[in-house]
Design an enzyme around this catalytic site. Structure first.
Site, PDB file in Angstrom:
ATOM      1  CG  HIS A  38      -1.995  -1.133   1.057  1.00 49.21           C
ATOM      2  ND1 HIS A  38      -2.770  -1.574   2.093  1.00 49.21           N
ATOM      3  CD2 HIS A  38      -2.343  -1.896  -0.021  1.00 49.21           C
ATOM      4  CE1 HIS A  38      -3.560  -2.564   1.673  1.00 49.21           C
ATOM      5  NE2 HIS A  38      -3.319  -2.783   0.403  1.00 49.21           N
ATOM      6  CB  CYS A  62       6.517  16.304 -10.108  1.00 53.48           C
ATOM      7  SG  CYS A  62       7.437  15.328 -11.270  1.00 53.48           S
TER       8      CYS A  62
HETATM    9  P1  NAD Z   1      -6.920  -3.789   9.998  1.00 53.95           P
HETATM   10  O1  NAD Z   1      -6.997  -2.525  10.806  1.00 53.95           O
HETATM   11  O2  NAD Z   1      -8.017  -4.120   9.087  1.00 53.95           O
HETATM   12  O3  NAD Z   1      -6.771  -5.021  10.972  1.00 53.95           O
HETATM   13  C1  NAD Z   1      -5.836  -5.024  12.011  1.00 53.95           C
HETATM   14  C2  NAD Z   1      -5.784  -6.420  12.582  1.00 53.95           C
HETATM   15  O4  NAD Z   1      -4.775  -6.425  13.588  1.00 53.95           O
HETATM   16  C3  NAD Z   1      -7.072  -6.889  13.212  1.00 53.95           C
HETATM   17  O5  NAD Z   1      -7.396  -8.180  12.713  1.00 53.95           O
HETATM   18  C4  NAD Z   1      -6.742  -6.935  14.716  1.00 53.95           C
HETATM   19  O6  NAD Z   1      -7.419  -7.975  15.380  1.00 53.95           O
HETATM   20  C5  NAD Z   1      -5.247  -7.175  14.678  1.00 53.95           C
HETATM   21  N1  NAD Z   1      -4.513  -6.693  15.858  1.00 53.95           N
HETATM   22  C6  NAD Z   1      -4.843  -5.697  16.716  1.00 53.95           C
HETATM   23  N2  NAD Z   1      -3.897  -5.563  17.654  1.00 53.95           N
HETATM   24  C7  NAD Z   1      -2.951  -6.491  17.401  1.00 53.95           C
HETATM   25  C8  NAD Z   1      -1.708  -6.848  18.022  1.00 53.95           C
HETATM   26  N3  NAD Z   1      -1.269  -6.219  19.108  1.00 53.95           N
HETATM   27  N4  NAD Z   1      -0.991  -7.867  17.486  1.00 53.95           N
HETATM   28  C9  NAD Z   1      -1.430  -8.521  16.379  1.00 53.95           C
HETATM   29  N5  NAD Z   1      -2.591  -8.213  15.762  1.00 53.95           N
HETATM   30  C10 NAD Z   1      -3.336  -7.227  16.263  1.00 53.95           C
HETATM   31  O7  NAD Z   1      -5.517  -3.736   9.300  1.00 53.95           O
HETATM   32  P2  NAD Z   1      -5.029  -4.334   7.908  1.00 53.95           P
HETATM   33  O8  NAD Z   1      -5.492  -5.735   7.750  1.00 53.95           O
HETATM   34  O9  NAD Z   1      -3.577  -4.042   7.858  1.00 53.95           O
HETATM   35  O10 NAD Z   1      -5.774  -3.470   6.821  1.00 53.95           O
HETATM   36  C11 NAD Z   1      -5.981  -2.100   7.013  1.00 53.95           C
HETATM   37  C12 NAD Z   1      -5.343  -1.184   5.986  1.00 53.95           C
HETATM   38  O11 NAD Z   1      -5.002   0.037   6.634  1.00 53.95           O
HETATM   39  C13 NAD Z   1      -4.081  -1.680   5.432  1.00 53.95           C
HETATM   40  O12 NAD Z   1      -4.296  -1.712   4.095  1.00 53.95           O
HETATM   41  C14 NAD Z   1      -2.996  -0.655   5.753  1.00 53.95           C
HETATM   42  O13 NAD Z   1      -2.449  -0.139   4.558  1.00 53.95           O
HETATM   43  C15 NAD Z   1      -3.669   0.451   6.416  1.00 53.95           C
HETATM   44  N6  NAD Z   1      -3.099   0.834   7.731  1.00 53.95           N
HETATM   45  C16 NAD Z   1      -1.757   0.926   7.954  1.00 53.95           C
HETATM   46  C17 NAD Z   1      -1.266   1.270   9.217  1.00 53.95           C
HETATM   47  C18 NAD Z   1       0.214   1.340   9.448  1.00 53.95           C
HETATM   48  O14 NAD Z   1       0.962   1.604   8.517  1.00 53.95           O
HETATM   49  N7  NAD Z   1       0.682   1.071  10.670  1.00 53.95           N
HETATM   50  C19 NAD Z   1      -2.134   1.520  10.260  1.00 53.95           C
HETATM   51  C20 NAD Z   1      -3.502   1.443  10.006  1.00 53.95           C
HETATM   52  C21 NAD Z   1      -3.968   1.081   8.757  1.00 53.95           C
HETATM   53 ZN    ZN Z   2       5.810  14.500 -12.689  1.00 54.54          ZN
END
Ligand code: NAD
Ligand code: ZN
Length: 234
Positions: free
Chosen positions: A115, A142
């Site tokens: 992503h 850019c």
């Molecule tokens: P999601 O928010 O849909 O799911 C998060 C999952 O993590 C849940 O299933 C939850 O039960 C689990 N979880 C919560 N705490 C946890 C822990 N301590 N240890 C392990 N698991 C735990 O996230 P996703 O599936 O990554 O999809 C969401 C989208 O949002 C992604 O596409 C991502 O690009 C984006 N996102 C990124 C960030 C980041 O970069 N840190 C943060 C939020 C969302």
């Molecule tokens: Zn450009």
């Protein structure tokens, strides 16, 4: 359950497939669930190309604030153990849906970012990329004259085909896939663990909650990223 837990040191070509839950213990909120970003903010205002075209300043400000918050967070033990395993066994690949850059800060290399990254900019017009995210708004352009936008996959955006292909290829070659902290409900992320199951790799899920794919994993472990990575890496 103790005897049933596989040890990661028995594998040579691991894939770590990670989501927002991996960074939850670094203090970065997940997207869905309680306190999730999309519960608080409307993506149509901040996280799609149409919002950016309408008001780039507003969208940039929002992303700059998120990046500043993430800059204050630190990789946790789970990020560090993944980087350590990759250092010991170079066949290890990291595929993440996270945009926070914490894998790289922990020392992982060649991270496949499905992503994109909050730490890069890209130009939709000519395809250029830049890491100069500190530019003031009036200079966020850019060389071709178009706006730099965050190099992220926003809502309604397409994923980058070469990035998906790199992820699929890594998964096809792995002997063990460890999925950590992803609800894996969004295509193509949801598909990726299934590829590993089909090609015969051992599959392990780490998540405090059950997910729609839990039953398909050889080992579906309930717990947090840091506690279960410490157990598996031991
Ligand atoms: P999601 O928010 O849909 O799911 C998060 C999952 O993590 C849940 O299933 C939850 O039960 C689990 N979880 C919560 N705490 C946890 C822990 N301590 N240890 C392990 N698991 C735990 O996230 P996703 O599936 O990554 O999809 C969401 C989208 O949002 C992604 O596409 C991502 O690009 C984006 N996102 C990124 C960030 C980041 O970069 N840190 C943060 C939020 C969302
Ligand atoms: Zn450009």
């Amino acid at each position: 359950m103790g005897h049933d837990i596989p040890k990661l040191r028995e594998f040579e070509r691991l894939v770590f497939f990670t989501g927002a839950g991996l960074s939850a213990e670094s203090g970065i909120p997940t997207y869905r669930g309680d306190g999730g970003v999309w519960g608080k903010y409307d993506y149509r205002e901040y996280a799609c190309q149409r919002a950016f075209d309408r008001d780039p300043a507003k969208v940039w400000l929002w992303h700059d604030e998120r990046r500043a918050a993430i800059a204050k967070s630190l990789p946790n033990i789970a990020h560090e153990l993944i980087a350590k395993i990759q250092g010991q066994r170079p066949g290890t690949r990291v595929i993440t849906q996270n945009i926070d850059g914490l894998h790289q800060r922990a020392g992982s290399v060649d991270v496949i970012e499905l992503h994109g990254s909050l730490w890069r900019l890209r130009c939709e017009a000519c395809g250029s990329r830049s890491e100069n995210f500190d530019l003031p708004l009036e200079s966020k352009h850019c060389d071709c004259g178009n706006w730099w936008r965050p190099d992220l996959v926003w809502f309604e955006d397409m994923l980058d085909m070469p990035v998906i292909e790199a992820a699929v290829s890594a998964i096809e070659q792995c002997d063990c896939l460890v999925s950590i902290g992803t609800s894996a409900v969004v295509y193509p992320a949801a598909e990726m663990p299934i590829i590993a199951m089909r090609t015969g790799a051992l599959t392990i899920e780490i998540n405090p909650e059950e997910t729609p794919l839990s039953l398909l994993y050889a080992h579906s472990l309930r717990g947090t990223a840091t506690e279960l990575m410490a157990l598996l890496a031991g």
